[in-house]
Design an enzyme around this catalytic site. Structure first.
Site, short mmCIF file in Angstrom:
data_model
loop_
_atom_site.label_atom_id
_atom_site.label_comp_id
_atom_site.label_asym_id
_atom_site.label_seq_id
_atom_site.Cartn_x
_atom_site.Cartn_y
_atom_site.Cartn_z
N THR A 51 0.83 -1.21 0.00
CA THR A 51 0.00 0.00 0.00
C THR A 51 0.87 1.26 0.00
O THR A 51 0.52 2.25 -0.64
CB THR A 51 -0.94 -0.01 1.23
OG1 THR A 51 -1.73 -1.20 1.17
CG2 THR A 51 -1.87 1.20 1.24
N HIS A 54 1.78 1.85 -3.43
CA HIS A 54 0.61 2.39 -4.16
C HIS A 54 0.39 3.87 -3.80
O HIS A 54 -0.01 4.66 -4.64
CB HIS A 54 -0.64 1.57 -3.84
CG HIS A 54 -0.64 0.18 -4.41
ND1 HIS A 54 -0.33 -0.10 -5.72
CD2 HIS A 54 -0.91 -1.03 -3.85
CE1 HIS A 54 -0.41 -1.41 -5.95
NE2 HIS A 54 -0.75 -1.99 -4.82
N HIS A 70 1.73 2.73 8.09
CA HIS A 70 0.53 2.33 8.85
C HIS A 70 0.71 1.00 9.58
O HIS A 70 -0.16 0.59 10.31
CB HIS A 70 -0.68 2.25 7.92
CG HIS A 70 -0.47 1.30 6.79
ND1 HIS A 70 0.14 1.66 5.61
CD2 HIS A 70 -0.76 -0.01 6.67
CE1 HIS A 70 0.21 0.61 4.80
NE2 HIS A 70 -0.32 -0.42 5.43
N GLU A 71 1.85 0.35 9.38
CA GLU A 71 2.10 -0.93 10.07
C GLU A 71 3.06 -0.64 11.21
O GLU A 71 4.28 -0.79 11.06
CB GLU A 71 2.67 -1.96 9.09
CG GLU A 71 1.75 -2.23 7.92
CD GLU A 71 2.31 -3.24 6.93
OE1 GLU A 71 3.44 -3.73 7.13
OE2 GLU A 71 1.62 -3.53 5.95
N CYS A 103 -22.27 6.24 10.53
CA CYS A 103 -22.75 5.77 9.22
C CYS A 103 -23.15 4.30 9.31
O CYS A 103 -22.91 3.61 10.30
CB CYS A 103 -21.68 5.99 8.15
SG CYS A 103 -20.28 4.86 8.28
N CYS A 106 -20.10 2.05 10.05
CA CYS A 106 -19.61 2.15 11.44
C CYS A 106 -20.56 1.45 12.41
O CYS A 106 -20.12 0.72 13.30
CB CYS A 106 -19.46 3.61 11.84
SG CYS A 106 -17.97 4.39 11.19
N CYS A 114 -16.07 2.94 6.50
CA CYS A 114 -16.63 4.28 6.74
C CYS A 114 -16.15 5.24 5.65
O CYS A 114 -14.94 5.37 5.41
CB CYS A 114 -16.18 4.79 8.11
SG CYS A 114 -16.72 6.48 8.42
N ARG A 209 13.86 -17.19 -1.66
CA ARG A 209 14.08 -17.00 -0.21
C ARG A 209 12.74 -16.98 0.53
O ARG A 209 12.61 -17.52 1.63
CB ARG A 209 14.84 -15.69 0.00
CG ARG A 209 15.29 -15.51 1.44
CD ARG A 209 16.12 -14.26 1.59
NE ARG A 209 16.39 -13.98 2.99
CZ ARG A 209 16.66 -12.77 3.46
NH1 ARG A 209 16.70 -11.74 2.63
NH2 ARG A 209 16.89 -12.58 4.73
N LEU A 267 -4.13 -6.40 -3.51
CA LEU A 267 -4.65 -5.32 -4.37
C LEU A 267 -3.82 -5.31 -5.66
O LEU A 267 -2.61 -5.50 -5.62
CB LEU A 267 -4.51 -3.97 -3.67
CG LEU A 267 -5.40 -3.69 -2.47
CD1 LEU A 267 -5.03 -2.35 -1.84
CD2 LEU A 267 -6.86 -3.72 -2.83
N THR A 293 -10.91 -4.60 10.99
CA THR A 293 -11.97 -4.16 11.90
C THR A 293 -11.54 -4.53 13.32
O THR A 293 -10.65 -5.39 13.48
CB THR A 293 -13.30 -4.88 11.59
OG1 THR A 293 -13.07 -6.29 11.71
CG2 THR A 293 -13.79 -4.56 10.18
#
Ligand SMILES: [Zn+2]
Ligand SMILES: [Zn+2]
Length: 347
Positions: A51, A54, A70-71, A103, A106, A114, A209, A267, A293
């Site tokens: 990601t 991307h 984000h990891e 929403c 959510c 969301c 590997r 993706l 989630t």
């Protein structure tokens, strides 16, 4: 510029500065402070993910300028009012900084869908920096058996759990094929194994590997060119694509049995051409998952605590932020398995 010469109010981060190519680089941002119900994490490691590539290429939405990553894993070093209990704990955070909580998605517990969701690393500042602030409700304590860096794999595992658990995709005795032996593929294969499936994982000669690591975890490695020789008589009960590659997806759809369960984990980043008639002709069940989630993070905690999934063998390289270019380029070439940046190495 080294960390020592930075103003105490600033920190160095890997920033997506603008839209367009070649807009990612190291820069200075304000060192964040946690508000009420938020914590400040000292980052031990942040994983480089497809990601992120991307995002570099504008194939995944982001709101620049933003610190990517984000990891994340690290230790809570400060907390706002109400979050003090987290100070000192080793954690990995869910990626949503903001969801509306009103929403349809959510209210159904699917914060991942969301429409006004804001995530770290794409919408708000993320983990490729010495510190990151997140809401305390996103925090999960990292299990003591997991290494300092490998805690950053909680997030990708939560995405895999979102694709494969609740309900379980495989049943005991199933045969399963995972296409693509990257980190997502090996996590996918481990989760399918935990559900009782016998799991083969396919890759290219360049994945040697990665396939070795897969084999050391009890998975059956196979070269894509030899796939025919391992397809069970009627085809695999379950096929999961974690390659995001057109050829790999096509091979997976051909290797699955009639009435089998196909899962799209990877993706592609762009529209691709596959023979979608195979879904009709084989009456396939096709499912997927997007991000994670709270429920899939709950699965992660169980999968790790029980030993069904191990993370440490997946971490092949840890580098300072200053080496981000090389590490991103190697991730792009599928060189190594999980590459991470540890901002403490820049100090
Ligand atoms: Zn990721
Ligand atoms: Zn919402």
């Amino acid at each position: 510029m080294t960390e020592k010469t930075l103003d105490a109010a600033l920190m160095r981060g890997l920033i997506k500065r603008d839209r367009g190519a070649e807009t990612v680089g190291l820069g200075e941002v304000t060192r964040p402070t946690p508000g009420p119900d938020e914590v400040l994490i000292e980052v031990y490691a942040t994983g480089i993910c497809g990601t992120d590539l991307h995002i570099c290429d504008d194939e995944f939405p982001s709101i620049p300028p933003v610190v990517m990553g984000h990891e994340v894993t690290g230790r809570v070093v400060a907390a706002g009012a109400g979050a003090e209990n987290w100070v000192g704990k080793r954690v990995s955070p869910e990626t949503y900084f903001y969801t509306c909580d009103r929403c349809h998605a959510c209210l159904a517990g699917r914060r991942n869908l969301c429409p006004t969701r804001k995530s770290i690393g794409s919408h708000v500042n993320g983990g490729f920096a010495s510190h990151v602030v997140v809401p305390q409700r996103n925090l999960h304590q990292v299990h003591e058996s997991v290494g300092e860096h490998a805690g950053a794999l909680y997030e990708p595992l939560s995405c895999v759990a979102q694709c494969l658990c609740d309900p379980a995709v495989a049943s005991p005795g199933d045969t399963a094929l995972v296409v693509g032996p990257g980190a997502m593929g090996i996590l996918t294969a481990q989760v399918l194994k935990s559900q009782g499936a016998e799991v083969a994982i396919s890759g290219t000669p360049g994945d040697a590997r990665r396939l070795e690591i897969a084999e050391s975890l009890g998975l059956t490695p196979v070269l894509a060119g030899d796939l025919e020789s391992v397809i069970p008589g009627v085809g695999f009960d379950v096929v999961a694509d974690a390659s995001g590659n057109e050829k790999g997806i096509d091979a997976g759809l051909r290797a699955i049995r009639k009435g089998g369960h196909y899962v799209q984990v990877g993706l592609t980043g762009k529209p691709i051409s596959v023979d979608i008639d195979l879904i009709c002709l084989k009456e396939l069940v096709v499912t997927s998952g997007f991000a994670s989630t709270p429920r899939s993070w709950h699965r992660v905690e169980k999968l790790i605590a029980s030993g069904a999934v191990v993370l440490d063998p997946l971490v092949t390289d840890v580098s300072p932020l200053s080496a981000w270019k090389t590490s991103f380029a190697r991730t792009r070439k599928a060189d190594g398995l999980k590459l991470m940046l540890d901002p403490r190495m820049d100090a």
